[in-house]
Design a protein around this motif. Structure first.
Motif, PDB file in Angstrom:
ATOM      1  N   LEU A 390      39.047  29.990  42.193  1.00 18.09           N
ATOM      2  CA  LEU A 390      39.924  31.064  41.724  1.00 18.09           C
ATOM      3  C   LEU A 390      40.520  31.836  42.898  1.00 18.09           C
ATOM      4  CD1 LEU A 390      37.830  32.394  38.701  1.00 18.09           C
ATOM      5  CD2 LEU A 390      40.054  31.256  38.579  1.00 18.09           C
ATOM      6  N   ALA A 391      39.737  32.027  43.954  1.00 20.42           N
ATOM      7  CA  ALA A 391      40.245  32.722  45.144  1.00 20.42           C
ATOM      8  C   ALA A 391      41.353  31.913  45.803  1.00 20.42           C
ATOM      9  CB  ALA A 391      39.106  32.971  46.131  1.00 20.42           C
ATOM     10  N   ILE A 392      41.157  30.599  45.906  1.00 22.75           N
ATOM     11  CA  ILE A 392      42.175  29.734  46.510  1.00 22.75           C
ATOM     12  C   ILE A 392      43.422  29.675  45.638  1.00 22.75           C
ATOM     13  CG2 ILE A 392      42.707  27.327  47.076  1.00 22.75           C
ATOM     14  CD1 ILE A 392      39.849  27.035  48.074  1.00 22.75           C
ATOM     15  N   GLU A 393      43.224  29.595  44.329  1.00 23.50           N
ATOM     16  CA  GLU A 393      44.365  29.549  43.418  1.00 23.50           C
ATOM     17  C   GLU A 393      45.214  30.813  43.547  1.00 23.50           C
ATOM     18  OE1 GLU A 393      44.936  28.136  38.838  1.00 23.50           O
ATOM     19  OE2 GLU A 393      43.590  29.820  39.175  1.00 23.50           O
ATOM     20  N   ALA A 394      44.543  31.965  43.667  1.00 24.60           N
ATOM     21  CA  ALA A 394      45.276  33.228  43.827  1.00 24.60           C
ATOM     22  C   ALA A 394      46.012  33.252  45.161  1.00 24.60           C
ATOM     23  CB  ALA A 394      44.301  34.407  43.732  1.00 24.60           C
ATOM     24  N   ALA A 395      45.356  32.767  46.219  1.00 16.64           N
ATOM     25  CA  ALA A 395      45.980  32.756  47.545  1.00 16.64           C
ATOM     26  C   ALA A 395      47.170  31.805  47.596  1.00 16.64           C
ATOM     27  CB  ALA A 395      44.953  32.366  48.605  1.00 16.64           C
ATOM     28  N   SER A 396      47.056  30.658  46.921  1.00 19.76           N
ATOM     29  CA  SER A 396      48.108  29.637  46.978  1.00 19.76           C
ATOM     30  C   SER A 396      49.418  30.088  46.334  1.00 19.76           C
ATOM     31  CB  SER A 396      47.630  28.343  46.320  1.00 19.76           C
ATOM     32  OG  SER A 396      47.401  28.525  44.935  1.00 19.76           O
ATOM     33  N   LYS A 397      49.346  31.088  45.463  1.00 18.67           N
ATOM     34  CA  LYS A 397      50.565  31.604  44.850  1.00 18.67           C
ATOM     35  C   LYS A 397      51.480  32.263  45.878  1.00 18.67           C
ATOM     36  CE  LYS A 397      48.446  32.312  40.313  1.00 18.67           C
ATOM     37  NZ  LYS A 397      47.985  33.295  39.297  1.00 18.67           N
ATOM     38  N   ARG A 398      50.912  32.626  47.019  1.00 21.99           N
ATOM     39  CA  ARG A 398      51.700  33.261  48.085  1.00 21.99           C
ATOM     40  C   ARG A 398      52.193  32.242  49.115  1.00 21.99           C
ATOM     41  NH1 ARG A 398      47.234  36.753  47.514  1.00 21.99           N
ATOM     42  NH2 ARG A 398      46.285  35.981  49.449  1.00 21.99           N
TER      43      ARG A 398
END
Length: 425
Positions: A390-398
């Motif tokens: 979930l942390a990576i998914e949130a970061a990848s949006k940027r």
């Protein structure tokens, strides 16, 4: 027409329904006259949610039956006997708290809503909020308390667990997705976490592969979890990446783990291995006292920022002459790993920046460490996977822009590796 097609058409019609912004602002202005406290605002929010959902459900029923309420049924004979059959209550949770709505039903029981699907007790945004809090490292108990405090909504620990458990399916699909055939740069790194296993707390390594694709955009290639970091496990990671479609990696940036370069070249023989300069410097400064740290770091900078390998070796000689008696292990470490440190000097400045600054992987690691900071100990492997994913998914949006100076770096890659890139650019 199949039920699936009918529902798709119905959903498209509902999605295409426009909202008159001018009327909406005027309506909001009228409602605002009665808002004096935050409780008034919360009550209004809940009422609007109830009214909007019930209106949408009414429109869905009208579309399903083919005629409006109180109007005569003029539809085809196969549904001509189907009529409205009252309502049933349903409690919906969301950021508005808990609201009881009334869902229309028909005599043939063929009506299925799109807005609030069968069995659904929460609005989608409600689940997203749970996942957002979970990704920030909050425990199940903390999330339950937060929703009670913020929204006065009673949710169970089981509900939170069920919402987050759905992430495992999504993460599994993500970890098995096909990858590009070639990546100019791939960063390979590991983060140590603590997990409960067999009534003990043990340290495990979360293996992370971060690629930079031909467009210069970052892409996390996968996550793997094992006990102590080892080149043998990394070999399995690299084979997994190859099995998912990767045929070539131009440069692999890694830490100083023994046997790592050999593991990489066993799967990708042409790949240049570059030891992460950040890791090299960090390990060098590990046993340097505070008063000398700044000067030692400055001397090391003269090595890895040299124009050529000859100049870098001269800088290493000067470093050992100045600091060798005080810190003999630092110079020995750089010489022992020199073959994989010196890779950067075979590339021009544009590519070197992309390699040795390692901002990409360090930034991602920072996001992950922040997400696991509050947890400290995970109850099982899946719990760790959920939080990190979930942390990576949130970061990848940027990750919408290419890394700095990528066009110049890519031009150099094309010149240096024309035969390996000709089929892809």
């Amino acid at each position: 027409m199949s039920n699936t097609t009918l529902r798709k058409n119905q959903k498209n019609q509902l999605n295409n329904t426009g909202i008159n912004q001018q009327k909406l602002r005027a309506f909001a202005g009228e409602l605002a006259k009665d808002i004096h406290t935050q409780d008034d605002l919360a009550e209004l929010s809940a009422s609007l949610v109830k009214m909007t959902i019930e209106a949408a459900l009414g429109a869905e029923m009208e579309h399903h039956l083919g005629y409006a309420k109180h109007e005569q049924n003029t539809q085809d004979i196969d549904i001509s006997n189907n009529t409205r059959n009252g309502y049933y209550p349903k409690t919906i949770k969301g950021s508005h708290g808990e609201v009881e709505i009334f869902v229309p039903r028909d005599r043939s029981s063929s009506f299925e809503t799109i807005i609030i699907e069968k069995g659904q007790t929460r609005l989608g945004s409600f689940d997203n909020q749970i996942l957002s809090l979970y990704a920030k490292g909050m425990s199940t108990r903390d999330i339950v308390s937060t929703f009670k405090e913020m929204y006065d909504a009673d949710i169970s620990a089981t509900l939170v667990s069920n919402v987050t458990q759905a992430v495992i399916t999504q993460a599994t699909e993500w970890r098995n997705r096909p990858l590009d055939e070639i990546y100019p740069i791939v960063y390979l790194d590991g983060i140590v976490i603590k997990v409960r296993q067999d009534k003990q707390i043990i340290k495990k390594t979360m293996y992370i592969a971060l690629g930079v694709n031909l467009e210069g955009k970052k892409e996390c290639l996968g996550l793997w979890l094992s006990k102590n970091e080892s080149s043998k496990f990394w070999l399995g990671v690299l084979n997994d990446i190859a099995n998912r479609g990767v045929k070539d990696i131009l440069i692999a940036c890694v830490d100083g783990l023994t046997g790592f370069p050999e593991a990489i070249n066993a799967v990708f023989p042409q790949t240049d291995v570059q030891l992460c300069i950040v890791h090299m410097v960090r390990n060098s400064l590990k046993y340097v006292g505070y008063k000398d740290r700044k000067q030692v770091a400055s001397s090391l900078k003269q090595i890895y920022q040299s124009i050529s390998e000859d100049e870098a070796l001269l800088a290493l000689d000067e470093f050992e002459h100045r600091w060798g008696d005080q810190f003999p292990s630092i110079g020995k470490s750089w010489r022992r790993n020199w073959d994989n440190v010196a890779t950067i000097f075979a590339y021009p400045k544009a590519i070197r920046k992309a390699i040795y600054t390692t901002n990409a992987i360090e930034s991602l690691n920072s996001v992950i460490r922040k997400s696991i900071k509050n947890r400290k100990i995970f109850n099982h492997d899946n719990s760790a996977f959920k939080v990190v994913f979930l942390a990576i998914e949130a970061a990848s949006k940027r990750w919408t822009m290419s890394i700095r100076n990528w066009p110049q770096a890519m031009n150099q890659f094309i010149i240096l590796h024309e035969d390996r890139l000709k089929d892809y650019v």
